[in-house]
Design an enzyme around this catalytic site. Structure first.
Site, PDB file in Angstrom:
ATOM      1  N   LYS A  87       1.009  -1.151  -0.053  1.00  0.00           N
ATOM      2  CA  LYS A  87      -0.143   0.176   0.068  1.00  0.00           C
ATOM      3  C   LYS A  87       0.455   0.836  -0.206  1.00  0.00           C
ATOM      4  O   LYS A  87       0.191   2.686  -0.375  1.00  0.00           O
ATOM      5  CB  LYS A  87      -1.268   0.181   0.924  1.00  0.00           C
ATOM      6  CG  LYS A  87      -2.268  -1.388   0.917  1.00  0.00           C
ATOM      7  CD  LYS A  87      -3.101  -1.036   2.555  1.00  0.00           C
ATOM      8  CE  LYS A  87      -4.310  -1.987   2.368  1.00  0.00           C
ATOM      9  NZ  LYS A  87      -4.953  -2.030   3.126  1.00  0.00           N
TER      10      LYS A  87
ATOM     11  N   LYS B   4      -7.226  -9.183  -7.727  1.00  0.00           N
ATOM     12  CA  LYS B   4      -8.487  -9.175  -7.108  1.00  0.00           C
ATOM     13  C   LYS B   4      -9.148  -8.349  -7.688  1.00  0.00           C
ATOM     14  O   LYS B   4      -8.889  -6.834  -7.937  1.00  0.00           O
ATOM     15  CB  LYS B   4      -8.163  -9.061  -5.602  1.00  0.00           C
ATOM     16  CG  LYS B   4      -9.219  -8.654  -4.575  1.00  0.00           C
ATOM     17  CD  LYS B   4      -8.664  -9.087  -3.384  1.00  0.00           C
ATOM     18  CE  LYS B   4      -9.861  -9.726  -2.125  1.00  0.00           C
ATOM     19  NZ  LYS B   4      -9.450  -9.016  -1.128  1.00  0.00           N
TER      20      LYS B   4
ATOM     21  N   LYS C 134     -11.900  -1.939  -5.435  1.00  0.00           N
ATOM     22  CA  LYS C 134     -12.819  -0.925  -5.390  1.00  0.00           C
ATOM     23  C   LYS C 134     -11.715   0.557  -5.884  1.00  0.00           C
ATOM     24  O   LYS C 134     -12.695   1.489  -6.386  1.00  0.00           O
ATOM     25  CB  LYS C 134     -13.738   0.409  -4.664  1.00  0.00           C
ATOM     26  CG  LYS C 134     -13.028  -0.641  -2.659  1.00  0.00           C
ATOM     27  CD  LYS C 134     -13.447  -0.640  -2.043  1.00  0.00           C
ATOM     28  CE  LYS C 134     -13.109  -0.354  -0.406  1.00  0.00           C
ATOM     29  NZ  LYS C 134     -14.088  -0.491   0.792  1.00  0.00           N
TER      30      LYS C 134
END
Length: 345
Positions: free
Chosen positions: A123, A207, A210
């Site tokens: 991240k 994956k 959003k």
């Protein structure tokens, strides 16, 4: 020195999970989380399900949007079949004990443990020095979320297994350091589910997310029937017909993903799906999948929209859930403060 085994946690079974309040929910959230939560509730499991708004602000969130997203996730919980009379549903930030226990755990966890967390590396990317401290210590707060309610089981995807292991390490170290064996449980993963890993409609190796810039990569829970059907029609596939066995899908990630989605929506095994469609091309399979997706998600979407048009109803559920969650959490954190030696009047 006694060789008697140390006491183990002997409290009640309790299942806990949460969904982060950032971005719109999609089919992967529904199949991998919401549907599983409802099934667990309907099996009689005691479920504690929160909206992770504290986790959301580890990266910048627009404050007004964060409030709306918190309500939207609560609406998705309810629309998916969760009953606030049987399951506890609340916003993480509404129960102060989450932050209180997280600080104690920050002082129990070791830097080396957090340095091994792969999600922070993913991240934060190449500029980890620009990431928030909260993003780095996110797994410690997650451990507090779980252990605050002495959860014994956590529905866990592959990407969260490492964090659950950290939770177990923190629980064990706290129990050992303060001489309270069995105080916190060592929670177990609940990995079984209808579709633990739903992939992007545009890339079977990624994956469904959003955060993907392409809206065609996912089916949002707020999409109408036309949008759902269109996204299924445009989903990336290959020219080969569907095989007879699962082994035939191994080198075909997009085909495998669509079969997985069909199986999860229809409550079938992938073997059963292939038995029905073997030898058929995607020209025949996609319309059936689109029809199934629309019929499965339309009631959820309609109920979500109804609830989002009545925020007062959602707020009543969240307020009641926060009060019920605090009834469980506050005694635990008060006992932790006593164990640690914090001053008490």
């Amino acid at each position: 020195m006694s060789d008697a085994p140390l006491p183990v946690y002997s409290g009640p079974r309790r299942i806990l999970s949460g969904i982060q309040a950032s971005g719109a929910l999609h089919l992967g959230n529904y199949l991998g989380a919401l549907k599983r939560f409802t099934q667990l509730q309907d099996q009689g499991a005691p479920c504690f399900l929160f909206v992770a708004d504290m986790h959301a602000i580890t990266v910048w969130q627009d404050p007004a949007l964060l409030t709306a997203q918190t309500r939207e996730i609560a609406a998705a919980y309810l629309a998916s079949g969760l009953d606030p009379a049987r399951s506890v549903i609340w916003p993480q930030s509404a129960v102060r004990a989450h932050a209180d226990l997280a600080w104690v755990f920050n002082c129990v966890a070791r830097l080396g443990w957090l340095d091994r967390m792969t999600q922070f590396k993913e991240k934060s990317g190449k500029h980890k020095e620009r990431a928030s401290v909260g993003l780095y210590t996110y797994p410690v707060l997650q451990a507090a979320d779980i252990l605050l309610y002495k959860a014994t089981e956590v529905p866990t995807g592959e990407d969260q297994k490492q964090h659950l292991e950290l939770t177990r390490d923190i629980a064990q170290k706290f129990n050992n350091d303060f001489g309270v064996p069995g105080f916190f449980p060592l929670p177990e993963p609940l990995t079984q589910g209808p579709a633990p890993r739903v992939m992007s409609l545009r890339d079977g190796a990624a994956k469904m997310s959003k955060s993907d810039p392409s809206d065609l990569s996912r089916i949002n829970l707020t999409d109408d029937a036309d949008a759902i059907a269109s996204k299924v029609r445009k989903a990336k596939t290959d020219p080969e017909p569907l095989p007879e066995t699962l082994e035939g899908l191994d080198a075909r990630p997009e085909a495998k993903n669509l079969v997985t989605i069909y199986a999860a929506l229809a409550d079938m095994s992938r073997e059963q799906v292939l038995a029905e469609f073997a030898g058929q091309g995607f020209g025949a399979f996609k319309p059936r999948l689109a029809e199934l997706a629309v019929s499965s998600l339309a009631p959820v979407t309609a109920e979500m929209r109804r609830l989002m048009d009545d925020p007062a109803e959602i707020d009543r559920v969240l307020k009641d859930g926060a009060e019920r969650a605090a009834e469980v959490a506050d005694p635990v954190v008060n006992e932790v403060k006593k164990i640690v030696g914090f001053w008490r009047a």
